[in-house]
Design a protein around this motif. Structure first.
Motif, PDB file in Angstrom:
ATOM      1  N   HIS A 201       8.408  75.895  44.801  1.00 44.10           N
ATOM      2  CA  HIS A 201       7.950  74.816  45.608  1.00 44.10           C
ATOM      3  C   HIS A 201       8.851  75.244  47.039  1.00 44.10           C
ATOM      4  O   HIS A 201       9.615  74.760  47.398  1.00 44.10           O
ATOM      5  CB  HIS A 201       8.514  73.451  45.403  1.00 44.10           C
ATOM      6  CG  HIS A 201       7.692  72.979  44.124  1.00 44.10           C
ATOM      7  ND1 HIS A 201       7.969  71.806  43.633  1.00 44.10           N
ATOM      8  CD2 HIS A 201       6.777  73.613  43.560  1.00 44.10           C
ATOM      9  CE1 HIS A 201       7.168  71.477  42.456  1.00 44.10           C
ATOM     10  NE2 HIS A 201       6.403  72.445  42.672  1.00 44.10           N
ATOM     11  N   VAL A 202       8.390  76.347  47.641  1.00 48.42           N
ATOM     12  CA  VAL A 202       8.958  76.988  48.765  1.00 48.42           C
ATOM     13  C   VAL A 202       8.339  76.439  50.185  1.00 48.42           C
ATOM     14  O   VAL A 202       7.204  76.079  50.143  1.00 48.42           O
ATOM     15  CB  VAL A 202       8.770  78.525  48.768  1.00 48.42           C
ATOM     16  CG1 VAL A 202       9.539  79.100  50.013  1.00 48.42           C
ATOM     17  CG2 VAL A 202       9.226  78.977  47.604  1.00 48.42           C
ATOM     18  N   ALA A 203       9.076  76.137  51.160  1.00 49.46           N
ATOM     19  CA  ALA A 203       9.049  75.511  52.319  1.00 49.46           C
ATOM     20  C   ALA A 203       9.976  76.335  53.434  1.00 49.46           C
ATOM     21  O   ALA A 203      11.188  76.742  53.040  1.00 49.46           O
ATOM     22  CB  ALA A 203       9.353  74.169  52.524  1.00 49.46           C
ATOM     23  N   VAL A 204       9.469  76.890  54.677  1.00 46.57           N
ATOM     24  CA  VAL A 204      10.147  77.615  55.505  1.00 46.57           C
ATOM     25  C   VAL A 204       9.991  76.826  56.904  1.00 46.57           C
ATOM     26  O   VAL A 204       9.046  76.402  57.309  1.00 46.57           O
ATOM     27  CB  VAL A 204       9.775  78.920  55.588  1.00 46.57           C
ATOM     28  CG1 VAL A 204       8.259  79.174  56.030  1.00 46.57           C
ATOM     29  CG2 VAL A 204      10.816  79.954  56.398  1.00 46.57           C
ATOM     30  N   THR A 205      11.111  76.910  57.640  1.00 49.58           N
ATOM     31  CA  THR A 205      11.155  76.521  58.902  1.00 49.58           C
ATOM     32  C   THR A 205      10.060  77.374  59.921  1.00 49.58           C
ATOM     33  O   THR A 205       9.881  78.374  59.631  1.00 49.58           O
ATOM     34  CB  THR A 205      12.415  76.197  59.693  1.00 49.58           C
ATOM     35  OG1 THR A 205      13.203  77.630  59.646  1.00 49.58           O
ATOM     36  CG2 THR A 205      13.285  75.237  58.937  1.00 49.58           C
ATOM     37  N   PRO A 206       9.647  76.713  60.866  1.00 45.74           N
ATOM     38  CA  PRO A 206       8.662  77.210  61.940  1.00 45.74           C
ATOM     39  C   PRO A 206       9.332  78.706  62.270  1.00 45.74           C
ATOM     40  O   PRO A 206       8.728  79.830  62.308  1.00 45.74           O
ATOM     41  CB  PRO A 206       8.470  76.475  63.039  1.00 45.74           C
ATOM     42  CG  PRO A 206       8.727  75.251  62.254  1.00 45.74           C
ATOM     43  CD  PRO A 206       9.653  75.203  61.431  1.00 45.74           C
ATOM     44  N   ASP A 207      10.649  78.885  62.681  1.00 42.63           N
ATOM     45  CA  ASP A 207      11.297  80.193  63.308  1.00 42.63           C
ATOM     46  C   ASP A 207      11.731  80.780  61.980  1.00 42.63           C
ATOM     47  O   ASP A 207      12.141  82.147  62.264  1.00 42.63           O
ATOM     48  CB  ASP A 207      12.263  79.668  64.167  1.00 42.63           C
ATOM     49  CG  ASP A 207      13.519  79.023  63.464  1.00 42.63           C
ATOM     50  OD1 ASP A 207      13.049  78.549  62.132  1.00 42.63           O
ATOM     51  OD2 ASP A 207      14.520  78.713  63.985  1.00 42.63           O
ATOM     52  N   GLY A 208      11.492  80.645  60.835  1.00 41.76           N
ATOM     53  CA  GLY A 208      11.832  81.385  59.646  1.00 41.76           C
ATOM     54  C   GLY A 208      13.212  81.472  59.459  1.00 41.76           C
ATOM     55  O   GLY A 208      13.709  82.433  58.683  1.00 41.76           O
ATOM     56  N   SER A 209      14.049  80.414  60.094  1.00 43.22           N
ATOM     57  CA  SER A 209      15.707  80.563  59.864  1.00 43.22           C
ATOM     58  C   SER A 209      16.019  79.768  58.876  1.00 43.22           C
ATOM     59  O   SER A 209      17.154  80.020  58.413  1.00 43.22           O
ATOM     60  CB  SER A 209      16.168  79.931  61.162  1.00 43.22           C
ATOM     61  OG  SER A 209      16.041  78.694  61.234  1.00 43.22           O
ATOM     62  N   ARG A 210      15.105  79.068  58.023  1.00 44.35           N
ATOM     63  CA  ARG A 210      15.884  78.390  56.703  1.00 44.35           C
ATOM     64  C   ARG A 210      14.829  78.122  55.930  1.00 44.35           C
ATOM     65  O   ARG A 210      13.548  77.882  56.326  1.00 44.35           O
ATOM     66  CB  ARG A 210      16.311  76.958  57.231  1.00 44.35           C
ATOM     67  CG  ARG A 210      17.011  76.224  56.075  1.00 44.35           C
ATOM     68  CD  ARG A 210      17.638  74.990  56.627  1.00 44.35           C
ATOM     69  NE  ARG A 210      18.946  75.172  57.276  1.00 44.35           N
ATOM     70  CZ  ARG A 210      20.134  75.595  56.832  1.00 44.35           C
ATOM     71  NH1 ARG A 210      20.116  75.595  55.267  1.00 44.35           N
ATOM     72  NH2 ARG A 210      21.087  75.845  57.578  1.00 44.35           N
ATOM     73  N   TRP A 227      17.329  73.442  47.000  1.00 47.68           N
ATOM     74  CA  TRP A 227      18.167  74.182  47.515  1.00 47.68           C
ATOM     75  C   TRP A 227      17.791  74.685  48.870  1.00 47.68           C
ATOM     76  O   TRP A 227      16.439  74.519  49.063  1.00 47.68           O
ATOM     77  CB  TRP A 227      18.607  75.359  46.709  1.00 47.68           C
ATOM     78  CG  TRP A 227      19.565  74.882  45.459  1.00 47.68           C
ATOM     79  CD1 TRP A 227      19.063  73.937  44.417  1.00 47.68           C
ATOM     80  CD2 TRP A 227      20.640  75.486  44.967  1.00 47.68           C
ATOM     81  NE1 TRP A 227      20.106  73.743  43.548  1.00 47.68           N
ATOM     82  CE2 TRP A 227      21.033  74.689  44.090  1.00 47.68           C
ATOM     83  CE3 TRP A 227      21.605  76.176  45.712  1.00 47.68           C
ATOM     84  CZ2 TRP A 227      22.266  74.719  43.249  1.00 47.68           C
ATOM     85  CZ3 TRP A 227      22.650  76.435  45.163  1.00 47.68           C
ATOM     86  CH2 TRP A 227      23.202  75.621  44.026  1.00 47.68           C
ATOM     87  N   THR A 228      18.523  75.311  49.715  1.00 50.10           N
ATOM     88  CA  THR A 228      18.103  75.648  50.830  1.00 50.10           C
ATOM     89  C   THR A 228      19.059  77.020  51.251  1.00 50.10           C
ATOM     90  O   THR A 228      20.239  77.047  50.703  1.00 50.10           O
ATOM     91  CB  THR A 228      18.349  74.866  51.923  1.00 50.10           C
ATOM     92  OG1 THR A 228      17.912  75.458  53.208  1.00 50.10           O
ATOM     93  CG2 THR A 228      19.844  74.215  52.229  1.00 50.10           C
ATOM     94  N   ALA A 229      18.512  77.560  52.136  1.00 50.84           N
ATOM     95  CA  ALA A 229      19.233  79.030  52.660  1.00 50.84           C
ATOM     96  C   ALA A 229      19.062  79.243  53.930  1.00 50.84           C
ATOM     97  O   ALA A 229      17.916  79.034  54.484  1.00 50.84           O
ATOM     98  CB  ALA A 229      19.063  80.416  51.674  1.00 50.84           C
ATOM     99  N   GLU A 230      20.066  79.866  54.811  1.00 50.57           N
ATOM    100  CA  GLU A 230      19.662  80.282  56.223  1.00 50.57           C
ATOM    101  C   GLU A 230      19.858  81.709  56.443  1.00 50.57           C
ATOM    102  O   GLU A 230      20.491  82.610  55.708  1.00 50.57           O
ATOM    103  CB  GLU A 230      21.039  79.727  57.047  1.00 50.57           C
ATOM    104  CG  GLU A 230      20.880  79.486  58.449  1.00 50.57           C
ATOM    105  CD  GLU A 230      21.787  78.929  59.177  1.00 50.57           C
ATOM    106  OE1 GLU A 230      21.651  78.258  60.363  1.00 50.57           O
ATOM    107  OE2 GLU A 230      22.876  78.420  58.470  1.00 50.57           O
TER     108      GLU A 230
END
Length: 289
Positions: A201-210, A227-230
């Motif tokens: 269940h992956v999601a990514v911010t528009p700028d790909g930073s998180r 969970w999240t990663a930056e």
């Protein structure tokens, strides 16, 4: 049962209309029937223009996708089942911040190879419907399970697979497209990023930073946590962190997605679709430091 659910959802006039100040988890569809262990909804995603929402919903062994459209009065239409190619499962929807297409996973047979694994598909929305769905090429869909797609503004594709050089059930991978050849190059996440069990269940911010995903790994607050990663300033991903409260609870929190402008995190709590501002969601990281 499905028609009863849709009729119930239609009673919601606002139907989760987006605002920018959700400081705590709030139901997206407050009038919907309470989910059961067989009817969980998850993976709500919103188009970059904020006009279409899609989510996955289980029906025992089946999983279907449902779409909603923003109406002229600011409310959302009742969820409508999307008729895309499948055998028994359509899942993991995610709008691309790059091309505006909907990426998702289907177990439909592709490439005439008689497989029953999941593969990543892509379809463009139209003004009042959808274009022709098509699977991504074999440089992504290699014969193993490819699921949970998410794409940032730069066209980087993130997904999970139990193929390639995965170490666990399903690992996260990153892929980039060669525009000239139409082929994808798949790379592994940094050592230690993936867990021995499945991540999904992956999601990514528009700028790909998180990036966000669910995991059974420890330390955890519940049965399964988000969970999240930056991504660091050097372009490399940092190690994942448990998102913590107020998103994660002692129960089941999973199925992350993002609004079209990246300001709202959608997720599923015990199968109910929820939303919270991204700023408030990330406060759990600060409180754990």
């Amino acid at each position: 049962m499905r028609m009863a659910l849709i009729g119930c959802l239609a009673l919601t006039t606002a139907c989760g209309a987006k605002v920018q100040d959700y400081g705590s988890p709030t139901p997206v569809l407050p009038e919907a029937d309470a989910p059961t262990v067989f009817t969980r909804a998850y993976g709500l995603t919103e188009s970059p223009d904020g006009k279409i929402r899609v989510f996955a919903k289980e029906d025992r062994d089946l999983t279907r996708l449902y779409g909603m459209r923003l109406q002229d009065d600011g409310s959302w239409s009742a969820p409508k089942e999307l008729d895309f190619p499948k055998r028994i499962k359509l899942t993991n929807p995610s709008f691309s911040f790059s091309d505006g297409a909907l990426y998702y996973a289907s177990d439909a047979d592709i490439f005439d190879r008689g497989q029953r694994d999941g593969n990543i598909w892509r379809v463009m929305p139209t003004e009042d419907g959808w274009g022709e769905p098509a699977p991504l090429p074999v440089s992504i869909n290699d014969g193993a399970d490819q699921l949970n797609p998410a794409m940032d503004r730069d066209g980087r594709l993130y997904f999970t697979s139990n193929g390639y050089d995965s170490i666990g059930g399903h690992d996260l991978f990153e892929a980039s497209l060669d525009e000239a050849s139409g082929e994808w190059t798949v790379t592994s996440m940094p050592e230690g990023f993936n867990d021995a069990r499945a991540d999904a269940h992956v999601a990514v911010t528009p700028d790909g930073s998180r990036i966000f995903f669910y995991s059974h790994r420890s330390p955890k607050q519940g049965v399964v946590d988000i969970w999240t990663a930056e991504r660091g300033t050097d372009g490399r991903w940092q190690m994942p962190e448990n998102l913590g409260a107020p998103v994660n609870t002692p129960g089941i929190d999973f199925g992350a997605g993002l609004s079209g402008d990246g300001s709202i995190l959608f997720f599923s709590r015990e199968g109910e679709l929820m939303m919270i501002s991204l700023e408030a969601a990330l406060e759990g990281l600060e409180s754990s430091e």
